[in-house]
Scaffold this motif. Structure first.
Motif, PDB file in Angstrom:
ATOM      1  N   ALA A 173      26.030  38.396   7.207  1.00 23.37           N
ATOM      2  CA  ALA A 173      25.162  37.221   7.254  1.00 23.37           C
ATOM      3  C   ALA A 173      25.298  36.493   5.926  1.00 23.37           C
ATOM      4  CB  ALA A 173      23.711  37.636   7.480  1.00 23.37           C
ATOM      5  N   VAL A 174      25.108  35.177   5.960  1.00 21.72           N
ATOM      6  CA  VAL A 174      25.221  34.372   4.746  1.00 21.72           C
ATOM      7  C   VAL A 174      23.907  34.450   3.974  1.00 21.72           C
ATOM      8  CG1 VAL A 174      25.795  32.109   3.805  1.00 21.72           C
ATOM      9  CG2 VAL A 174      26.737  32.816   6.027  1.00 21.72           C
ATOM     10  N   ASP A 175      23.998  34.671   2.669  1.00 23.43           N
ATOM     11  CA  ASP A 175      22.813  34.710   1.813  1.00 23.43           C
ATOM     12  C   ASP A 175      22.908  33.581   0.794  1.00 23.43           C
ATOM     13  OD1 ASP A 175      20.420  35.565   0.703  1.00 23.43           O
ATOM     14  OD2 ASP A 175      20.982  37.674   0.788  1.00 23.43           O
ATOM     15  N   VAL A 176      21.859  33.417   0.004  1.00 28.28           N
ATOM     16  CA  VAL A 176      21.840  32.360  -1.011  1.00 28.28           C
ATOM     17  C   VAL A 176      22.737  32.760  -2.179  1.00 28.28           C
ATOM     18  CG1 VAL A 176      19.505  31.683  -0.360  1.00 28.28           C
ATOM     19  CG2 VAL A 176      19.837  33.289  -2.240  1.00 28.28           C
ATOM     20  N   PRO A 177      23.320  31.791  -2.887  1.00 27.99           N
ATOM     21  CA  PRO A 177      24.122  32.121  -4.064  1.00 27.99           C
ATOM     22  C   PRO A 177      23.296  32.866  -5.109  1.00 27.99           C
ATOM     23  CG  PRO A 177      24.502  29.857  -3.397  1.00 27.99           C
ATOM     24  CD  PRO A 177      23.336  30.349  -2.603  1.00 27.99           C
ATOM     25  N   LYS A 178      23.946  33.742  -5.831  1.00 28.04           N
ATOM     26  CA  LYS A 178      23.294  34.509  -6.887  1.00 28.04           C
ATOM     27  C   LYS A 178      23.914  34.138  -8.240  1.00 28.04           C
ATOM     28  CE  LYS A 178      20.752  37.197  -4.155  1.00 28.04           C
ATOM     29  NZ  LYS A 178      21.235  36.857  -2.829  1.00 28.04           N
ATOM     30  N   SER A 179      23.190  34.430  -9.314  1.00 28.13           N
ATOM     31  CA  SER A 179      23.673  34.108 -10.658  1.00 28.13           C
ATOM     32  C   SER A 179      23.629  35.340 -11.547  1.00 28.13           C
ATOM     33  CB  SER A 179      22.830  32.989 -11.270  1.00 28.13           C
ATOM     34  OG  SER A 179      21.498  33.425 -11.472  1.00 28.13           O
ATOM     35  N   ARG A 180      24.410  35.271 -12.607  1.00 22.09           N
ATOM     36  CA  ARG A 180      24.383  36.303 -13.644  1.00 22.09           C
ATOM     37  C   ARG A 180      24.491  35.604 -14.996  1.00 22.09           C
ATOM     38  NH1 ARG A 180      30.617  38.273 -12.631  1.00 22.09           N
ATOM     39  NH2 ARG A 180      31.570  36.868 -14.162  1.00 22.09           N
ATOM     40  N   ALA A 202      29.673  39.570  -3.254  1.00 22.35           N
ATOM     41  CA  ALA A 202      29.982  38.305  -3.916  1.00 22.35           C
ATOM     42  C   ALA A 202      31.295  37.759  -3.363  1.00 22.35           C
ATOM     43  CB  ALA A 202      30.100  38.510  -5.421  1.00 22.35           C
ATOM     44  N   VAL A 203      31.293  36.484  -3.020  1.00 27.47           N
ATOM     45  CA  VAL A 203      32.506  35.794  -2.575  1.00 27.47           C
ATOM     46  C   VAL A 203      32.739  34.675  -3.592  1.00 27.47           C
ATOM     47  CG1 VAL A 203      33.669  34.608  -0.675  1.00 27.47           C
ATOM     48  CG2 VAL A 203      31.897  36.318  -0.181  1.00 27.47           C
ATOM     49  N   ASP A 204      33.543  34.974  -4.590  1.00 31.07           N
ATOM     50  CA  ASP A 204      33.677  34.109  -5.758  1.00 31.07           C
ATOM     51  C   ASP A 204      35.009  33.375  -5.718  1.00 31.07           C
ATOM     52  OD1 ASP A 204      33.507  32.901  -8.213  1.00 31.07           O
ATOM     53  OD2 ASP A 204      32.988  34.712  -9.323  1.00 31.07           O
ATOM     54  N   SER A 205      34.961  32.072  -5.487  1.00 29.15           N
ATOM     55  CA  SER A 205      36.192  31.274  -5.457  1.00 29.15           C
ATOM     56  C   SER A 205      36.483  30.602  -6.793  1.00 29.15           C
ATOM     57  CB  SER A 205      36.117  30.216  -4.354  1.00 29.15           C
ATOM     58  OG  SER A 205      35.042  29.313  -4.590  1.00 29.15           O
ATOM     59  N   ARG A 245      28.716  45.082  -8.491  1.00 29.59           N
ATOM     60  CA  ARG A 245      29.872  45.080  -9.417  1.00 29.59           C
ATOM     61  C   ARG A 245      30.004  43.713 -10.075  1.00 29.59           C
ATOM     62  NH1 ARG A 245      36.167  45.318  -7.486  1.00 29.59           N
ATOM     63  NH2 ARG A 245      37.100  44.850  -9.516  1.00 29.59           N
ATOM     64  N   TRP A 246      29.833  42.643  -9.301  1.00 30.32           N
ATOM     65  CA  TRP A 246      29.947  41.281  -9.842  1.00 30.32           C
ATOM     66  C   TRP A 246      28.924  41.034 -10.937  1.00 30.32           C
ATOM     67  CZ3 TRP A 246      26.836  36.928 -10.071  1.00 30.32           C
ATOM     68  CH2 TRP A 246      27.479  35.698 -10.324  1.00 30.32           C
ATOM     69  N   LEU A 247      27.696  41.495 -10.713  1.00 30.28           N
ATOM     70  CA  LEU A 247      26.637  41.293 -11.684  1.00 30.28           C
ATOM     71  C   LEU A 247      26.908  41.998 -13.006  1.00 30.28           C
ATOM     72  CD1 LEU A 247      23.504  41.609  -9.361  1.00 30.28           C
ATOM     73  CD2 LEU A 247      24.249  39.535 -10.561  1.00 30.28           C
ATOM     74  N   SER A 248      27.645  43.092 -12.939  1.00 32.91           N
ATOM     75  CA  SER A 248      27.934  43.862 -14.156  1.00 32.91           C
ATOM     76  C   SER A 248      29.256  43.479 -14.793  1.00 32.91           C
ATOM     77  CB  SER A 248      27.935  45.352 -13.840  1.00 32.91           C
ATOM     78  OG  SER A 248      28.992  45.687 -12.948  1.00 32.91           O
ATOM     79  N   SER A 249      29.985  42.563 -14.171  1.00 36.44           N
ATOM     80  CA  SER A 249      31.306  42.180 -14.696  1.00 36.44           C
ATOM     81  C   SER A 249      31.195  41.343 -15.959  1.00 36.44           C
ATOM     82  CB  SER A 249      32.083  41.385 -13.636  1.00 36.44           C
ATOM     83  OG  SER A 249      32.311  42.160 -12.487  1.00 36.44           O
TER      84      SER A 249
END
Length: 205
Positions: free
Chosen positions: A150-157, A182-185, A201-205
């Motif tokens: 399902a599509v969720d809202v974008p997240k930030s770090r 995370a689907v990061d383009s 993993r994305w949040l800790s990158s």
């Protein structure tokens, strides 16, 4: 990237605190992703592409029946499992990036465009990229091409105080277990598949 003066991260923070099985509805995703920029929600017939950093420029791209058929063809490779679907989504972005470039003028945009490209209409910052990727995900969902996510809202770090700048990504939730992906383009150059990894993993990158 430039930090937007708008409070676009508020919804992301609220959803990040929610239960992993608390799925955002389409209306919530649209409101959190596009309303702050006064961008019209995507449909299978039309998307508004953000570019030039912070959605400074917007280009309307009409999606034809042939475009929708191509997306269905790409996503057909992901029918077997959640893993396969994520791989197909990454590939769908590569095609979509090329498709929107003709109208938006973003052909040959660079990966991880930084401050030196600010307000360059040919480039995406992570605000643009996360909104455009979310648009694609919503179109896939509206076409019934997402089985496992399902599509969720974008997240930030990042908050500068931790030494990292703000960075946004589009997000999927796996239906079976609530895991966020995370689907990061923004980290990919023109025509390359989106980078997909667990949000943790994305949040800790």
């Amino acid at each position: 990237m430039r930090v937007s003066p708008r409070l676009v991260g508020l919804a992301s923070v609220l959803w990040a605190l929610a239960s992993p099985f608390a799925f955002a509805g389409t209306a919530d995703v649209v409101a959190a992703t596009f309303d702050a920029y006064s961008v019209v929600a995507p449909t299978p017939e039309r998307v508004i592409v953000c570019h030039g950093f912070g959605c400074k420029y917007r280009s309307e791209v009409a999606l034809s029946a042939a475009d929708r058929a191509k997306l269905a063809q790409i996503m057909a490779g992901g029918k077997g499992s959640a893993v396969a679907e994520r791989q197909a989504i990454a590939g769908a972005w590569a095609w979509f990036d090329k498709r929107i470039a003709t109208d938006a003028g973003t052909r040959n945009h660079v990966a991880a465009a930084g401050a030196q490209y600010m307000f360059d209409a040919n480039q995406f910052d992570c605000v643009d990229a996360s909104r455009n990727t979310t648009s694609l995900l919503l179109v896939l969902d509206q076409l019934g091409l997402l089985r496992f996510h399902a599509v969720d809202v974008p997240k930030s770090r990042g908050a500068f105080i931790d030494g990292r700048p703000f960075h946004y990504t589009a997000v999927l939730r796996e239906k079976a277990n609530g895991i966020e992906w995370a689907v990061d383009s923004w980290t990919r150059a023109y025509g390359q598949p989106a980078e997909v990894m667990t949000l943790a993993r994305w949040l800790s990158s």
